[in-house]
Design a protein around this motif. Structure first.
Motif, PDB file in Angstrom:
ATOM      1  N   ALA A  57       0.831  -1.204   0.000  1.00 48.41           N
ATOM      2  CA  ALA A  57       0.000   0.000   0.000  1.00 48.41           C
ATOM      3  C   ALA A  57       0.864   1.252   0.000  1.00 48.41           C
ATOM      4  N   ARG A  58       1.956   1.221   0.754  1.00 49.19           N
ATOM      5  CA  ARG A  58       2.855   2.379   0.804  1.00 49.19           C
ATOM      6  C   ARG A  58       3.405   2.700  -0.576  1.00 49.19           C
ATOM      7  N   ILE A  59       3.833   1.676  -1.291  1.00 47.64           N
ATOM      8  CA  ILE A  59       4.383   1.876  -2.631  1.00 47.64           C
ATOM      9  C   ILE A  59       3.306   2.377  -3.581  1.00 47.64           C
ATOM     10  N   ALA A  60       2.106   1.809  -3.467  1.00 45.10           N
ATOM     11  CA  ALA A  60       0.996   2.235  -4.331  1.00 45.10           C
ATOM     12  C   ALA A  60       0.687   3.716  -4.122  1.00 45.10           C
ATOM     13  N   PHE A  61       0.616   4.150  -2.859  1.00 47.28           N
ATOM     14  CA  PHE A  61       0.347   5.564  -2.570  1.00 47.28           C
ATOM     15  C   PHE A  61       1.479   6.451  -3.077  1.00 47.28           C
ATOM     16  N   ALA A  62       2.714   5.973  -2.948  1.00 46.59           N
ATOM     17  CA  ALA A  62       3.870   6.753  -3.392  1.00 46.59           C
ATOM     18  C   ALA A  62       3.841   6.970  -4.906  1.00 46.59           C
ATOM     19  N   LEU A  63       3.223   6.036  -5.617  1.00 46.34           N
ATOM     20  CA  LEU A  63       3.116   6.144  -7.074  1.00 46.34           C
ATOM     21  C   LEU A  63       1.876   6.930  -7.496  1.00 46.34           C
ATOM     22  N   GLY A  64       1.109   7.392  -6.520  1.00 45.25           N
ATOM     23  CA  GLY A  64      -0.059   8.192  -6.833  1.00 45.25           C
ATOM     24  C   GLY A  64      -1.340   7.402  -7.015  1.00 45.25           C
ATOM     25  N   HIS A  65      -1.323   6.111  -6.645  1.00 46.96           N
ATOM     26  CA  HIS A  65      -2.508   5.278  -6.771  1.00 46.96           C
ATOM     27  C   HIS A  65      -3.246   5.207  -5.438  1.00 46.96           C
ATOM     28  N   HIS A  66      -4.442   4.651  -5.484  1.00 45.51           N
ATOM     29  CA  HIS A  66      -5.212   4.429  -4.265  1.00 45.51           C
ATOM     30  C   HIS A  66      -5.104   2.954  -3.896  1.00 45.51           C
ATOM     31  N   ALA A  67      -4.976   2.654  -2.615  1.00 42.14           N
ATOM     32  CA  ALA A  67      -4.842   1.269  -2.175  1.00 42.14           C
ATOM     33  C   ALA A  67      -5.809   0.964  -1.043  1.00 42.14           C
ATOM     34  N   GLU A  68      -6.427  -0.206  -1.114  1.00 37.20           N
ATOM     35  CA  GLU A  68      -7.254  -0.737  -0.041  1.00 37.20           C
ATOM     36  C   GLU A  68      -6.662  -2.087   0.355  1.00 37.20           C
ATOM     37  N   VAL A  69      -6.616  -2.363   1.659  1.00 38.11           N
ATOM     38  CA  VAL A  69      -6.045  -3.633   2.118  1.00 38.11           C
ATOM     39  C   VAL A  69      -7.140  -4.466   2.780  1.00 38.11           C
ATOM     40  N   TYR A  70      -7.028  -5.788   2.576  1.00 35.45           N
ATOM     41  CA  TYR A  70      -8.003  -6.724   3.127  1.00 35.45           C
ATOM     42  C   TYR A  70      -7.240  -7.909   3.722  1.00 35.45           C
ATOM     43  N   GLY A  71      -7.536  -8.217   4.968  1.00 31.45           N
ATOM     44  CA  GLY A  71      -6.848  -9.329   5.610  1.00 31.45           C
ATOM     45  C   GLY A  71      -7.338 -10.688   5.166  1.00 31.45           C
ATOM     46  N   SER A  72      -8.552 -10.734   4.628  1.00 23.18           N
ATOM     47  CA  SER A  72      -9.128 -12.011   4.206  1.00 23.18           C
ATOM     48  C   SER A  72     -10.120 -11.774   3.077  1.00 23.18           C
ATOM     49  N   LEU A  73     -10.505 -12.864   2.426  1.00 26.65           N
ATOM     50  CA  LEU A  73     -11.483 -12.766   1.347  1.00 26.65           C
ATOM     51  C   LEU A  73     -12.856 -12.377   1.895  1.00 26.65           C
ATOM     52  N   GLU A  74     -13.154 -12.823   3.106  1.00 23.93           N
ATOM     53  CA  GLU A  74     -14.424 -12.468   3.732  1.00 23.93           C
ATOM     54  C   GLU A  74     -14.519 -10.951   3.925  1.00 23.93           C
ATOM     55  N   GLU A  75     -13.417 -10.334   4.351  1.00 21.72           N
ATOM     56  CA  GLU A  75     -13.397  -8.882   4.506  1.00 21.72           C
ATOM     57  C   GLU A  75     -13.558  -8.201   3.150  1.00 21.72           C
ATOM     58  N   PHE A  76     -12.926  -8.745   2.139  1.00 15.80           N
ATOM     59  CA  PHE A  76     -13.025  -8.211   0.780  1.00 15.80           C
ATOM     60  C   PHE A  76     -14.468  -8.245   0.288  1.00 15.80           C
ATOM     61  N   PHE A  77     -15.183  -9.328   0.588  1.00 14.41           N
ATOM     62  CA  PHE A  77     -16.552  -9.497   0.110  1.00 14.41           C
ATOM     63  C   PHE A  77     -17.564  -8.651   0.871  1.00 14.41           C
ATOM     64  N   GLU A  78     -17.169  -8.041   1.981  1.00 16.21           N
ATOM     65  CA  GLU A  78     -18.101  -7.187   2.713  1.00 16.21           C
ATOM     66  C   GLU A  78     -18.547  -6.004   1.852  1.00 16.21           C
ATOM     67  N   ARG A  79     -17.622  -5.483   1.067  1.00 15.47           N
ATOM     68  CA  ARG A  79     -17.934  -4.413   0.113  1.00 15.47           C
ATOM     69  C   ARG A  79     -17.130  -4.658  -1.158  1.00 15.47           C
TER      70      ARG A  79
END
Length: 240
Positions: A20-42
């Motif tokens: 995520a740090r590298i993504a933000f440094a390149l000007g992108h947006h990053a979202e992190v998910y610890g599990s697939l269940e968390e990813f599927f919440e939204r």
């Protein structure tokens, strides 16, 4: 390069934070998910998924299946500490668009994202159509799927009746019900949905394969040979 949403899934919290740090440094947006269940919440509707190899049981194939069942067709990039050529080939064949070795290097990620974004458009469209068509076909009864398969093979109602051991009138009834459920106005529309469900869309040009051993990030930007996102098992729709 335009701003991209990166969805960083699985792996260790430290690895996700660094990506995520590298993504933000390149000007992108990053979202992190610890599990697939968390990813599927939204579930996201845009961007690129960077998923760790061990996100779910079954590796890339298992992850692609779970994403397809949830109606997510975003381009998938697998991440891991190291990739051998056979692992890369398996991942691409199972539905990933690329593989990235960890830890990420800023310059490498910038270059690779540009290539991934170029290759992702056609692949995402194929995956979207495949998921939508399989969802529609999943609403059919067994007999209606049989009629659809025969129709896609170019058989007339009379031949379909002979092959299935039913009357032509019964074929007409199943065919009419099938067309209604698929939302198909013409037989050609139903056949196109069947072809999309099989992954028989126009192929995307493949890039050359990488060397036998992969010590740094690899790139095989091509669609898999098998269907990208299995949603429903259709044994009757498989070609002999």
């Amino acid at each position: 390069m335009e701003r991209t949403h990166l969805h960083i899934l699985g792996g260790t919290s430290r690895s996700r934070a660094e990506q995520a740090r590298i993504a933000f440094a390149l000007g992108h947006h990053a979202e992190v998910y610890g599990s697939l269940e968390e990813f599927f919440e939204r579930p996201p509707v845009e961007g690129i998924i960077l998923a760790a190899q061990d996100t779910v049981t079954g590796g890339t194939a298992g992850l692609v299946r779970r994403l397809g069942e949830a109606g997510v067709w975003l381009p998938l990039v697998m991440t891991g500490e190291d990739f051998a050529i056979d692992q890369v080939v398996d991942a691409i064949g199972d539905g990933a668009i690329d593989c990235l070795a960890l830890p990420l290097e800023m310059g490498t990620l910038a270059r690779r994202l540009q290539r991934i974004l170029i290759a992702a458009g056609p692949i995402v469209e194929v995956r979207r159509r495949q998921i939508e068509s399989r969802t529609r076909i999943g609403q059919l009864s067994r007999r209606e799927r049989e009629v659809l398969e025969c129709l896609a093979a170019g058989r007339s109602n009379k031949l379909i009746a002979r092959d299935l051991g039913i009357s032509p009138r019964t074929v007409e009834i199943h065919r009419a019900n099938m067309m209604t459920k698929l939302g198909a106005g013409h037989a050609a529309d139903a056949v196109r949905l069947w072809m999309d469900a099989q992954g028989n869309s126009a192929p995307v040009s493949a890039a050359p394969l990488v060397p036998a051993r992969v010590a740094e990030p690899v790139s095989i930007l091509r669609p898999p040979a098998e269907p990208l996102a299995p949603v429903v098992d259709f044994p009757l729709l498989r070609r002999a």
